[in-house]
Design a protein around this motif. Structure first.
Motif, PDB file in Angstrom:
ATOM      1  N   ALA A  54       9.153 -41.039   5.615  1.00  0.00           N
ATOM      2  CA  ALA A  54       9.416 -42.344   4.998  1.00  0.00           C
ATOM      3  C   ALA A  54       9.144 -42.326   3.498  1.00  0.00           C
ATOM      4  CB  ALA A  54       8.548 -43.409   5.675  1.00  0.00           C
ATOM      5  N   ILE A  55       8.052 -41.698   3.085  1.00  0.00           N
ATOM      6  CA  ILE A  55       7.676 -41.715   1.670  1.00  0.00           C
ATOM      7  C   ILE A  55       8.681 -40.970   0.809  1.00  0.00           C
ATOM      8  CG2 ILE A  55       5.934 -40.864   0.039  1.00  0.00           C
ATOM      9  CD1 ILE A  55       3.838 -41.547   2.169  1.00  0.00           C
ATOM     10  N   LEU A  56       9.248 -39.899   1.341  1.00  0.00           N
ATOM     11  CA  LEU A  56      10.232 -39.142   0.571  1.00  0.00           C
ATOM     12  C   LEU A  56      11.612 -39.797   0.602  1.00  0.00           C
ATOM     13  CD1 LEU A  56       9.360 -35.431   1.427  1.00  0.00           C
ATOM     14  CD2 LEU A  56       8.905 -36.659  -0.692  1.00  0.00           C
ATOM     15  N   ALA A  57      11.960 -40.426   1.726  1.00  0.00           N
ATOM     16  CA  ALA A  57      13.337 -40.909   1.893  1.00  0.00           C
ATOM     17  C   ALA A  57      13.536 -42.354   1.438  1.00  0.00           C
ATOM     18  CB  ALA A  57      13.757 -40.766   3.352  1.00  0.00           C
ATOM     19  N   THR A  85       1.696 -38.194  10.899  1.00  0.00           N
ATOM     20  CA  THR A  85       1.734 -37.682   9.533  1.00  0.00           C
ATOM     21  C   THR A  85       3.144 -37.325   9.122  1.00  0.00           C
ATOM     22  OG1 THR A  85      -0.493 -36.794   9.868  1.00  0.00           O
ATOM     23  CG2 THR A  85       0.750 -35.937   7.997  1.00  0.00           C
ATOM     24  N   LEU A  86       3.886 -36.695  10.018  1.00  0.00           N
ATOM     25  CA  LEU A  86       5.273 -36.336   9.727  1.00  0.00           C
ATOM     26  C   LEU A  86       6.132 -37.579   9.505  1.00  0.00           C
ATOM     27  CD1 LEU A  86       7.066 -33.797   9.531  1.00  0.00           C
ATOM     28  CD2 LEU A  86       7.579 -34.099  11.963  1.00  0.00           C
ATOM     29  N   ALA A 134       7.907 -48.812   9.207  1.00  0.00           N
ATOM     30  CA  ALA A 134       6.785 -49.527   8.605  1.00  0.00           C
ATOM     31  C   ALA A 134       6.414 -48.940   7.243  1.00  0.00           C
ATOM     32  CB  ALA A 134       5.577 -49.494   9.538  1.00  0.00           C
ATOM     33  N   VAL A 135       6.307 -47.619   7.163  1.00  0.00           N
ATOM     34  CA  VAL A 135       5.945 -46.974   5.902  1.00  0.00           C
ATOM     35  C   VAL A 135       7.083 -47.101   4.882  1.00  0.00           C
ATOM     36  CG1 VAL A 135       5.255 -44.798   4.833  1.00  0.00           C
ATOM     37  CG2 VAL A 135       4.366 -45.412   7.072  1.00  0.00           C
ATOM     38  N   TRP A 161       7.529 -43.163  16.977  1.00  0.00           N
ATOM     39  CA  TRP A 161       7.589 -42.408  15.727  1.00  0.00           C
ATOM     40  C   TRP A 161       8.485 -43.124  14.716  1.00  0.00           C
ATOM     41  CZ3 TRP A 161      11.395 -39.935  12.858  1.00  0.00           C
ATOM     42  CH2 TRP A 161      10.951 -38.997  11.913  1.00  0.00           C
ATOM     43  N   THR A 162       9.636 -43.594  15.177  1.00  0.00           N
ATOM     44  CA  THR A 162      10.562 -44.300  14.292  1.00  0.00           C
ATOM     45  C   THR A 162       9.955 -45.586  13.766  1.00  0.00           C
ATOM     46  OG1 THR A 162      12.424 -43.372  15.537  1.00  0.00           O
ATOM     47  CG2 THR A 162      12.888 -45.269  14.122  1.00  0.00           C
TER      48      THR A 162
END
Length: 397
Positions: free
Chosen positions: A338-341, A332-333, A217-218, A211-212
């Motif tokens: 990643a996209i928000l942080a 998805t989570l 990557a994202v 998951w990490t």
């Protein structure tokens, strides 16, 4: 003979079903790339249409990340009836959001469209790994993400072209509505997801590590996606030229994802290789002072980033003992996190230091950690079953 004929018919049916799913995934990812990468341009045009500052509507660009978190948390429930019903619902919500955002005349209506678009697009992200499974999941995900990357280039271009012609650029989003409706109409009732009875569950540390890896990557990808234009502004380009030149990163990523399946099929360690290419591109973006080498660095970074998300997502999906719905929800989570942080963290670093230094401080360690973790996994797994040990301790293929 009859048995062989029956087996042949069954194989043909399976092949047709697989081809249909592959077409669905490519179409969904193309619509996803077009709409999500158009949000930034739509925000600017909406602010102009409403006579307000773009900063006041900045939260709209976070609708996709927020949608990923919501869908990720509810993913196992959303996929309970199988991926096809979830695909139908996601396509319809995305189409509705695109239509409302394209035509909304007030901030409230456009905000509702952006939220629907973000939620539906997150649903498409959720359902993609649930549809693509098996040993070739990484190659399939790379092909699907390649379609998303190519269409991502078309969205801003279409919006800018309409705006230059004196038409509302937001209307370009309407181009995605017919394909999304076609996608929803073609989604057939699938088999329900297998129940999670808790048997043979994977170790928590293994799932957490994979998951990490997706988060890392994202994070690398969206550091470039969000801040490439600002870096080109610092290098001396005007705002319009910087926005256009920032597509160099998307072009590199599209090329990389179109070529990644072939490398994956040949057993090339694409994640460590991609991380090395990302480091080279990041150094070029950060240390050079004129636009041409920065643009070249963005292309190189895009090539390196290309395989990171598909391969890390496929690794999570293929975790033994992890149910398909749960792995898709976790993926998805991870993307939403990643996209928000990550872009916010890079922006904070850029404000405290400068954007050039921020790229070096943020991206290089992330790439190094991801490459080292992947190489460690390959070593423990014997190079993904491609390396064997001779007596005496030497390795050979």
């Amino acid at each position: 003979m009859v048995r062989r004929r029956g087996e042949t018919v069954a194989a043909g049916v399976t092949a047709r079903a697989g081809a249909r799913v592959a077409r669905q995934v490519v179409l969904a990812q193309a619509a996803l790339g077009f709409t999500v990468n158009s949000l930034g341009a739509c925000l600017v045009l909406l602010a102009r249409d409403l006579g307000t500052a773009p900063e006041e509507l900045l939260w709209l660009s976070s609708s996709f990340g927020a949608g990923l978190l919501v869908v990720g948390l509810a993913g196992t429930v959303a996929l309970r009836a199988g991926p096809q019903p979830a695909l139908r619902a996601a396509a319809l919500v995305t189409a509705a959001g695109a239509a409302v955002l394209a035509t909304g005349a007030t901030a409230a209506v456009a905000a509702a469209g952006a939220l629907l678009l973000g939620l539906g697009a997150a649903g498409l992200v959720l359902v993609t790994p649930a549809l693509l499974r098996g040993a070739d999941a990484a190659a399939g995900l790379a092909r699907a993400n390649g379609a998303a990357s190519v269409s991502a280039l078309l969205g801003p271009v279409a919006i800018g072209g309409l705006a230059a012609a004196g038409v509302s650029g937001r209307l370009a989003l309407l181009a995605t509505v017919p394909p999304l409706l076609l996608l929803a109409a073609g989604a057939r009732g699938g088999t329900p997801a297998p129940r999670d009875d808790g048997a043979a569950r994977p170790r928590a540390w293994r799932v957490a590590g994979r998951w990490t890896a997706i988060v890392v990557a994202v994070s690398i990808e969206f550091c470039f996606t969000i801040w490439a234009t600002a870096r080109l502004l610092d290098a001396g380009l005007a705002a319009g030229a910087a926005a256009a030149a920032a597509a160099a990163f998307l072009a590199g990523m599209a090329a990389g994802r179109l070529g990644a399946p072939r490398l994956i099929g040949r057993g090339v360690p694409v994640v460590p290789l991609g991380c090395a290419v990302v480091v080279a591109g990041t150094v070029a973006v950060a240390v050079t002072t004129t636009p041409p080498p920065v643009i070249a660095g963005l292309v190189v970074a895009g090539l390196g980033v290309a395989p990171l998300y598909p391969v890390t997502l496929a690794r999570l999906v293929q975790t033994p003992g992890l149910p398909p719905a749960r792995s898709a929800a976790y993926g998805t989570l991870a993307s939403g996190t990643a996209i928000l942080a990550a872009p916010a963290a890079l922006g904070a670093l850029g404000a405290a230091l400068d954007l050039r230094t921020a790229y070096l401080v943020a991206v290089l360690p992330l790439a190094a950690v991801l490459a080292a973790a992947t190489m460690s996994i390959r070593w423990r797994a014997g190079g993904v079953s491609r390396w064997r040990c001779r007596p005496g301790g030497r390795f050979r293929r």
